[in-house]
Write an enzyme that holds these catalytic residues in place. Structure first.
Site, PDB file in Angstrom:
ATOM      1  N   TYR A  43      -5.217   0.592  -1.067  1.00  0.00           N
ATOM      2  CA  TYR A  43      -5.393  -0.821  -2.551  1.00  0.00           C
ATOM      3  C   TYR A  43      -6.201   0.084  -3.970  1.00  0.00           C
ATOM      4  O   TYR A  43      -7.160   0.527  -3.209  1.00  0.00           O
ATOM      5  CB  TYR A  43      -5.943  -1.844  -2.288  1.00  0.00           C
ATOM      6  CG  TYR A  43      -5.837  -2.694  -3.550  1.00  0.00           C
ATOM      7  CD1 TYR A  43      -4.605  -3.542  -3.631  1.00  0.00           C
ATOM      8  CD2 TYR A  43      -7.063  -3.642  -3.968  1.00  0.00           C
ATOM      9  CE1 TYR A  43      -4.731  -4.603  -4.973  1.00  0.00           C
ATOM     10  CE2 TYR A  43      -7.171  -3.905  -4.917  1.00  0.00           C
ATOM     11  CZ  TYR A  43      -6.105  -4.783  -5.580  1.00  0.00           C
ATOM     12  OH  TYR A  43      -6.044  -5.652  -6.960  1.00  0.00           O
ATOM     13  N   TYR A 103     -14.230  -2.435  -4.003  1.00  0.00           N
ATOM     14  CA  TYR A 103     -13.113  -1.894  -3.279  1.00  0.00           C
ATOM     15  C   TYR A 103     -13.482  -0.725  -3.756  1.00  0.00           C
ATOM     16  O   TYR A 103     -13.583   0.769  -2.875  1.00  0.00           O
ATOM     17  CB  TYR A 103     -12.182  -1.972  -3.681  1.00  0.00           C
ATOM     18  CG  TYR A 103     -10.722  -2.438  -2.594  1.00  0.00           C
ATOM     19  CD1 TYR A 103     -10.701  -3.912  -2.133  1.00  0.00           C
ATOM     20  CD2 TYR A 103      -9.897  -1.269  -2.171  1.00  0.00           C
ATOM     21  CE1 TYR A 103      -9.590  -3.635  -1.004  1.00  0.00           C
ATOM     22  CE2 TYR A 103      -9.315  -1.596  -1.382  1.00  0.00           C
ATOM     23  CZ  TYR A 103      -9.318  -2.178  -0.462  1.00  0.00           C
ATOM     24  OH  TYR A 103      -7.825  -2.330   0.222  1.00  0.00           O
ATOM     25  N   LYS A 157     -10.606   5.025   2.540  1.00  0.00           N
ATOM     26  CA  LYS A 157      -9.468   4.867   2.061  1.00  0.00           C
ATOM     27  C   LYS A 157      -9.301   6.033   1.379  1.00  0.00           C
ATOM     28  O   LYS A 157      -8.005   7.173   1.449  1.00  0.00           O
ATOM     29  CB  LYS A 157      -8.822   4.295   0.849  1.00  0.00           C
ATOM     30  CG  LYS A 157      -8.295   2.971   1.375  1.00  0.00           C
ATOM     31  CD  LYS A 157      -8.006   2.244   2.533  1.00  0.00           C
ATOM     32  CE  LYS A 157      -7.225   1.691   2.827  1.00  0.00           C
ATOM     33  NZ  LYS A 157      -7.270   0.746   3.493  1.00  0.00           N
ATOM     34  N   THR A 192      -3.956 -11.792   2.350  1.00  0.00           N
ATOM     35  CA  THR A 192      -4.167 -10.990   3.831  1.00  0.00           C
ATOM     36  C   THR A 192      -5.373 -12.163   5.085  1.00  0.00           C
ATOM     37  O   THR A 192      -6.792 -12.138   3.895  1.00  0.00           O
ATOM     38  CB  THR A 192      -4.127  -9.551   4.327  1.00  0.00           C
ATOM     39  OG1 THR A 192      -4.625  -9.053   3.493  1.00  0.00           O
ATOM     40  CG2 THR A 192      -2.693  -9.238   3.079  1.00  0.00           C
TER      41      THR A 192
END
Length: 365
Positions: free
Chosen positions: A192, A202, A211, A242
């Site tokens: 993401y 993030y 990531k 989620t």
């Protein structure tokens, strides 16, 4: 739609993993093997929600005469990888699509036995931002300021060990050595990106470093197996509710604003719709939507310029007093409740039920 004959979903019990399994099974007629770690039912307490998700999936698959088995255990362990390979060899044809959608805060390394814990923190500088404090049971919400200290080097390294690409490669190696992968297999892991509101926590934080390691793993898999026709991919997904996303600071506020805007534009997708579009439009097509880093972009509706302008305008104006006007608080809460089987109008929650549900195919390591 075009898809795999035999799919393995690592991390199959909820969120994008479960949605991926649903999409390939009922959209493509695929046989599926799933891996997840869920609490089993006990004499005086029910199982975790993911356990029942797996049971429900297998029952629906059986009604369509589709092979579906779930193995419950530690996906990071060598023993479980071997067990999966044995099931594939005994009961299925080689896997031609491996979906890696594992979400865990802790990993025990299969060789050293060392335990690593992930941390959700910014890197380099402290982060001052805002998030949504939502009382799920009462339905009350508050927009609050947050101050987060940056991660240490040890926290960054541990997060990469838990959420990076090392285990993805270990899965490919174990299955390939056991003859459980087709020669031209495809494999995809999820990531993401978001926008500048979420980047500090993030993409620019510890999660982002993990990531980035997925990108490294993708390139390694392609370098080693690409000549035989195999292909590893990273797919950038849209924001959805989620268990993992709701625990990340800043994200609940951004997501709830985003959902309201995307619903108004008619472009909002839940997990299943999103995965169905990914399988149908991208994974098995040659004209993929690829960015400069070689990732498949499924977040095109989220990052639409008009959508993002409206989100940023709402972000600049939102506070506790107007949160329900500028953000989809009710929708966010409803989606969170559904993760655990609550908030459904078609369920009588006062009725006695048998919590010891299982299927003949769900096995535990």
């Amino acid at each position: 739609m075009e898809g795999p004959t035999n799919a393995l979903v690592v991390g199959c019990s909820t969120g994008y993993g479960l949605a991926s399994r649903i999409a390939v099974a009922f959209g493509c007629g695929s046989h599926t093997l799933g891996v997840s770690l869920e609490k089993e039912p006990e004499e005086r307490r029910p199982a975790s929600a993911g356990w029942y998700n797996n049971v429900g999936f297998e029952r629906c698959a059986a009604r369509r005469d589709l092979y579906a088995k779930t193995i419950n255990g530690d996906a990071f362990s060598n023993q479980l990888k071997q067990q999966v390979a044995e099931v594939v060899r005994a009961e299925m044809r080689p896997i031609d699509l491996l979906i890696y959608s594992l979400a865990s805060p802790v990993r025990i390394h299969p060789e050293s036995g060392e335990m690593f814990r992930s941390s959700i923190k910014p890197i380099g500088n402290p982060l001052k931002s805002r998030t949504l404090k939502l009382n799920i049971l009462r339905g009350t919400c508050e927009v609050e300021n947050i101050d987060l200290l940056p991660a240490t080097d040890e926290e960054i390294d541990s997060t990469i060990k838990v959420m990076g690409g090392e285990d993805w490669i270990l899965w490919i190696d174990a299955l390939q050595k056991a003859g459980a992968l087709s020669q031209d297999f495809k494999t995809v892991a999820y990531t993401y990106l978001g926008n500048e509101l979420t980047w500090p926590i993030y993409r620019g934080g510890t999660l982002g470093k993990a990531k980035e390691d997925l990108d490294r793993a993708r390139d390694e898999i392609n370098g080693r197996f690409g000549k035989s026709g195999a292909e590893a991919m990273i797919s950038v997904l849209k924001a959805v509710v989620t268990q993992a996303s709701t625990a990340i600071p800043v994200v609940p506020l951004y997501f709830s604003i985003l959902f309201k805007v995307m619903k108004a534009h008619g472009t909002h997708e839940d997990c299943i719709a999103h995965m169905y579009r990914m399988i149908g439009e991208q994974i098995y097509q040659s004209n993929r939507r690829i960015d400069d880093e070689g990732r498949i972009r499924m977040d095109n509706f989220e990052l639409d310029a008009t959508v993002q302008d409206e989100v940023k305008n709402a972000w600049d104006s939102i506070d506790t007093s107007n949160a329900r006007d500028l953000a989809d608080i009710s929708g966010f809460r409803t989606e969170f409740l559904k993760l655990f089987g609550f908030g459904r109008e078609d369920v009588d929650y006062e009725r006695d039920v048998d919590v010891h549900l299982s299927t003949s195919k769900q096995v535990t390591q």
